[in-house]
Scaffold this motif. Structure first.
Motif, mmCIF file in Angstrom:
data_model
loop_
_atom_site.group_PDB
_atom_site.id
_atom_site.type_symbol
_atom_site.label_atom_id
_atom_site.label_comp_id
_atom_site.label_asym_id
_atom_site.label_seq_id
_atom_site.Cartn_x
_atom_site.Cartn_y
_atom_site.Cartn_z
ATOM 1 N N HIS A 1 0.813 -1.213 0.000
ATOM 2 C CA HIS A 1 0.000 0.000 0.000
ATOM 3 C C HIS A 1 0.850 1.268 0.000
ATOM 4 C CE1 HIS A 1 -3.329 -2.759 1.153
ATOM 5 N NE2 HIS A 1 -4.049 -1.875 0.491
ATOM 6 N N SER B 1 -2.337 -8.700 1.202
ATOM 7 C CA SER B 1 -3.039 -7.547 1.764
ATOM 8 C C SER B 1 -4.431 -7.991 2.169
ATOM 9 C CB SER B 1 -3.140 -6.415 0.732
ATOM 10 O OG SER B 1 -1.860 -5.910 0.432
ATOM 11 N N GLY C 1 -7.716 -6.243 3.156
ATOM 12 C CA GLY C 1 -8.288 -4.901 3.181
ATOM 13 C C GLY C 1 -7.193 -3.891 2.870
ATOM 14 N N ASP C 2 -7.008 -2.946 3.780
ATOM 15 C CA ASP C 2 -5.974 -1.918 3.613
ATOM 16 C C ASP C 2 -4.712 -2.236 4.401
ATOM 17 O OD1 ASP C 2 -7.640 -0.431 1.983
ATOM 18 O OD2 ASP C 2 -8.553 0.639 3.680
ATOM 19 N N ASP D 1 -1.271 -4.414 5.077
ATOM 20 C CA ASP D 1 -0.232 -5.269 4.519
ATOM 21 C C ASP D 1 0.252 -6.259 5.573
ATOM 22 O OD1 ASP D 1 -0.180 -4.112 1.971
ATOM 23 O OD2 ASP D 1 1.189 -2.527 2.626
#
Length: 490
Positions: free
Chosen positions: A329, A375, A377-378, A380
């Protein structure tokens, strides 16, 4: 000749009497059987004591007993192999050690294992050898050749030679140049009309020597596979393409000479490989069950490497992925920009040796089994996995057994320490450490953790243990799918 086909378990301890009973042998036959299997490294002998009877793995302390001691009967025998072995008229189907539950038949489990071995053997690192062993114990692997020839036939068909045919008013492509040069034309309204058109087509020579030879050998291979009762296990259809036998094609030297001459004029790579395989089949003059002491093998003595390969693919190993291609991200940190062509394995520090007048860097360093960077969702993740082909006994009231050693534990902690700088630079929120072990169960088992307080105090993640259903992992591997990391509940 009676073919005896039986299942045995990898790493299980068998007595000589067990083997005599399982494979229906007398004393002299079982001793030849044991000697041959030991010569090819698929059978080991260890001391016959209570501790060994309870063991599920061979370890470094298990010193193999010499042949002289082995014939005395004061030992146990262990198959260090997974796959199919033929030894004379005996077919040995060795299933993996994690299959602990007694079954009436292991066909469905073993069929899946064979598919896994087939895919593994096709990887860049592995080849199914045409020969087993080396030196005095070198033996032609007729089983591997039979499987290759049948699989090749179903993918590419029969070997054919063709010839170009020119016809008059045939149904092939019109040969305009020949038609104009050699045929009579009627002219009407300044347009030529040809009463005879030369046409060309390519036809297969059904009586071609090599087509017939290929059909004969495929039929012979099919008969041998059926005789061994292995066609269903390998999932291969057998064929009856010819009523001829090899003697109908001339003596062995003549057949080999014809194949050699065909190789000299054949420039198609696949056909060259096929001809060379047919040459080897004829040259070795071997049949699967003709030689009482002949050995054929399809499998591996290193099934732990197969398990590692499966885990690496299913959990999308990023160890050899360049830093610039990692999907996170956040962009690659500035301090790693000059290393974006390097892989995760390249950024692990190497030992530095300093002498009184020199400083040198060692070539070797820590090498994890696999790193997964999914990943969710948001968020890592950075997950350090170690694929362990172990049968861990970690239950109340039972002694700890089948566990990785202290070196495996400490290295797993150090892997996280080796990537600490990378993890912090990219603000990776979740770091996990985990051993992956196979099980015959149908669900993922949270077995527990392995920890060392002095390393835990460095704020390093303890090592979680997950037992994964082998059948499920095989299915992911064979269909080339990735597993959702959340299923492990780390």
């Amino acid at each position: 000749m009676e073919i005896v086909s039986r299942y045995v378990r990898e790493q299980q301890r068998y007595t000589k009497n067990n083997l005599k009973s399982i494979f229906s042998m007398d004393e002299s036959a079982v001793e030849r059987f044991i000697k041959n299997l030991k010569a090819f490294g698929v059978l080991k002998s260890v001391k016959n004591n209570e501790d060994q009877l309870e063991m599920s793995d061979l370890v470094d302390d298990d010193i193999e007993i010499s042949d002289e001691t082995a014939v005395s009967g004061d030992c146990l025998y262990v198959f260090t192999y997974v796959g199919i072995i033929t030894c004379g008229s005996r077919v040995i189907k060795v299933y993996p050690k994690y299959l602990m539950k007694q079954r009436d038949d292991y066909f469905s489990e073993m069929k899946q294992v064979v598919k896994v071995l087939e895919r593994y053997s096709r990887s860049d690192e592995q080849m199914v050898s045409m020969f087993n062993g080396d030196g005095e114990n070198r033996s032609f692997n007729i089983l591997a050749v039979i499987l290759y020839l049948l699989n090749d036939y179903f993918e590419y068909g029969i070997y054919t030679n063709s010839e170009d045919i020119i016809e008059v008013n045939g149904d092939g492509e019109i040969l305009w140049e020949k038609t104009i040069d050699e045929s009579f034309a009627l002219i009407e309204d300044n347009r030529p009309y040809y009463m005879e058109l030369y046409t060309g087509k390519t036809v297969d020579d059904d009586m071609d020597y090599f087509k017939r030879l290929h059909e004969c050998i495929l039929t012979e291979c099919s008969n041998q596979l059926r005789q061994a009762q292995l066609e269903n296990l390998f999932g291969i259809e057998t064929v009856e393409l010819s009523e001829e036998v090899l003697d109908d094609f001339g003596d062995r030297e003549y057949i080999l000479e014809r194949i050699s001459k065909e190789l000299n004029v054949q420039f198609n790579t696949h056909r060259q490989i096929l001809l060379k395989t047919l040459y080897a089949y004829v040259a070795q003059n071997r049949r699967m069950f003709e030689d009482n002491d002949g050995i054929c093998m399809y499998g591996t003595t290193a099934y732990h490497a197969v398990w590692e390969k499966i885990c690496a693919e299913v959990f999308d190993n990023k160890l050899k992925t360049s830093l610039g291609q990692l999907k996170m991200h956040v962009p690659l940190a500035d301090e790693f920009q000059n290393q974006k062509e390097d892989s995760l394995i390249d950024i692990i520090e190497k030992p530095i040796w300093e002498g009184t007048d020199t400083t040198q860097t060692a070539k070797d360093t820590l090498i994890p089994d696999l790193i997964s960077m999914p990943s969710v969702g948001d968020v890592d993740y950075f997950v350090i996995f170690d694929a362990k082909y172990y049968l861990l006994q970690l239950e109340k009231g039972k002694n700890l057994r089948g566990n990785p050693g202290v070196g495996d534990i400490t290295k797993q902690y150090l892997y996280q320490l080796a990537y600490k700088k990378f993890i912090e630079a990219h603000h990776i929120a979740v770091v996990k450490n985990c051993f992956l072990m196979p099980t015959e169960k149908d669900e993922i088992i949270k077995k527990g953790t392995a920890r060392m307080p002095m390393l835990e105090a460095l704020e390093l993640e303890n090592i979680q243990i997950r037992q994964l259903p082998a059948a499920m992992m095989y299915e992911y591997y064979l269909t080339q799918r990735k597993m959702d990391i959340r299923l492990l509940d780390l």
